[in-house]
Design a protein around this motif. Structure first.
Motif, short mmCIF file in Angstrom:
data_model
loop_
_atom_site.label_atom_id
_atom_site.label_comp_id
_atom_site.label_asym_id
_atom_site.label_seq_id
_atom_site.Cartn_x
_atom_site.Cartn_y
_atom_site.Cartn_z
N LEU A 34 0.96 -1.02 0.05
CA LEU A 34 -0.36 -0.06 0.08
C LEU A 34 0.72 1.20 0.22
O LEU A 34 1.72 1.67 0.88
N LYS A 35 0.84 1.79 -1.23
CA LYS A 35 1.91 3.23 -1.40
C LYS A 35 1.50 4.53 -0.50
O LYS A 35 -0.14 4.28 -0.35
N ILE A 36 2.34 5.21 -0.95
CA ILE A 36 1.80 6.35 -0.24
C ILE A 36 2.02 7.92 -1.16
O ILE A 36 3.30 7.24 -1.03
N GLU A 37 1.32 8.08 -1.90
CA GLU A 37 1.60 9.37 -3.12
C GLU A 37 0.70 10.71 -2.56
O GLU A 37 0.34 11.20 -1.75
N VAL A 73 -6.74 12.85 2.77
CA VAL A 73 -6.62 11.54 2.40
C VAL A 73 -7.30 10.72 1.59
O VAL A 73 -9.07 10.49 1.66
N GLU A 74 -7.52 10.26 0.06
CA GLU A 74 -8.20 9.51 -0.02
C GLU A 74 -7.58 7.97 -0.81
O GLU A 74 -5.76 8.24 -0.62
N ARG A 75 -8.36 7.10 -0.10
CA ARG A 75 -7.72 5.82 -0.67
C ARG A 75 -8.05 5.44 -2.49
O ARG A 75 -9.38 5.52 -2.94
N ARG A 76 -6.94 5.49 -3.10
CA ARG A 76 -7.44 4.86 -4.30
C ARG A 76 -6.52 3.27 -4.09
O ARG A 76 -5.64 3.24 -4.61
N GLY A 77 -7.32 1.97 -4.40
CA GLY A 77 -6.89 0.47 -4.73
C GLY A 77 -6.00 0.53 -2.81
O GLY A 77 -5.86 1.15 -1.94
#
Length: 277
Positions: free
Chosen positions: A228-231, A265-269
């Motif tokens: 799970l990566k952070i951008e 914060v937004e989770r996209r896959g």
């Protein structure tokens, strides 16, 4: 070898004039009789075979002393070595360890490891990371391989650092100091950084300690340990972060950043996106 002795005994019987009971002649019987076996020559040949077998056994035993260690993404492993040393192997690391009679060799193909070396003056402990070499006898230090060299940090004792082809420019690095050794220009002058070293080696306990790191740098560290990566958006990259976090909790880190900076914060896959609100 048992088969060889049986064959020798049979040859001896034939040479002494004894006849074996055999079936009626066949086509094979029309072939010329086998020449008598020279026992001394056969024994010499058997000795050569035995010697080659001993060589194979020696090589096999030698290969058994080479341990290959590879950690997966997010895995941190603590490995006891058969000389009494200990290796803490960081995420996504691949290395091999050979404990010999005169030297103890480690090769880091990628990643990072910290070594607590058992004292043995007769067998130096040498780590190779590309063209960089680090030599110790009884000490504790870490080596992180990079594309252009290696970072070396010493937590106990003293090590020698050099680059292949520039051995005369080797540097001694003592406890609490660190250096970067370039694959082309050799090691830089060591600097004292005991607090920073303790902080950067917190991965051994599964932690990341941030002390004024930029948000971009912090995200890159988390991405070393997680699928799970952070951008981070460009306008948040320079924000400074202070805190202690678990390496395997990127979502908790993102929520903490949101509370400190009011970031969205937004989770996209498999991606956490941090943007300025």
């Amino acid at each position: 070898m048992q088969a060889a002795w049986v064959y020798l005994d049979r040859a001896s019987v034939l040479r002494d004039g004894f006849e074996l009971s055999v079936p009626a002649p066949s086509a094979a019987a029309l072939l010329p009789p086998p020449r008598p076996i020279n026992r001394r020559r056969f024994l010499w040949g058997g000795s050569a075979v035995a010697a080659s077998l001993v060589g194979l056994v020696t090589v096999a035993n030698h290969l058994r002393n080479v341990d290959r260690i590879e950690t997966a993404l997010g895995e941190v492993r603590r490995v006891p070595l058969n000389d009494g040393s200990i290796a803490a192997v960081n995420t996504s690391t691949r290395l091999s360890i050979e404990i010999g009679e005169r030297v103890r060799n480690v090769r880091i193909d990628r990643g990072e490891a910290w070594f607590q070396v058992a004292k043995d003056r007769a067998r130096p402990f040498v780590v190779a990371a590309g063209e960089v070499r680090v030599r110790a006898v009884g000490t504790a230090f870490s080596v992180q391989r990079r594309d252009d060299g290696a970072d070396v940090q010493v937590t106990e004792g003293v090590v020698e650092v050099w680059t292949v082809g520039r051995e005369s420019e080797r540097k001694r690095v003592s406890a609490g100091a660190r250096t970067f050794a370039s694959a082309k220009s050799g090691p830089e002058t060591p600097v004292q950084a005991s607090v920073d070293i303790d902080r950067s080696l917190a991965w051994r306990e599964g932690q990341l300690v941030l002390q004024g790191d930029s948000l971009g740098e912090a995200a890159a560290q988390f991405n070393r340990y997680n699928l799970l990566k952070i951008e981070v958006s460009a306008n948040l990259q320079g924000e400074r972060i202070v805190g202690r976090f678990r390496t395997n909790e990127p979502e908790a880190f993102a929520q903490a950043v949101s509370a400190m900076t009011s970031a969205h914060v937004e989770r996209r896959g498999d991606l956490i996106v941090l943007t300025r609100s």
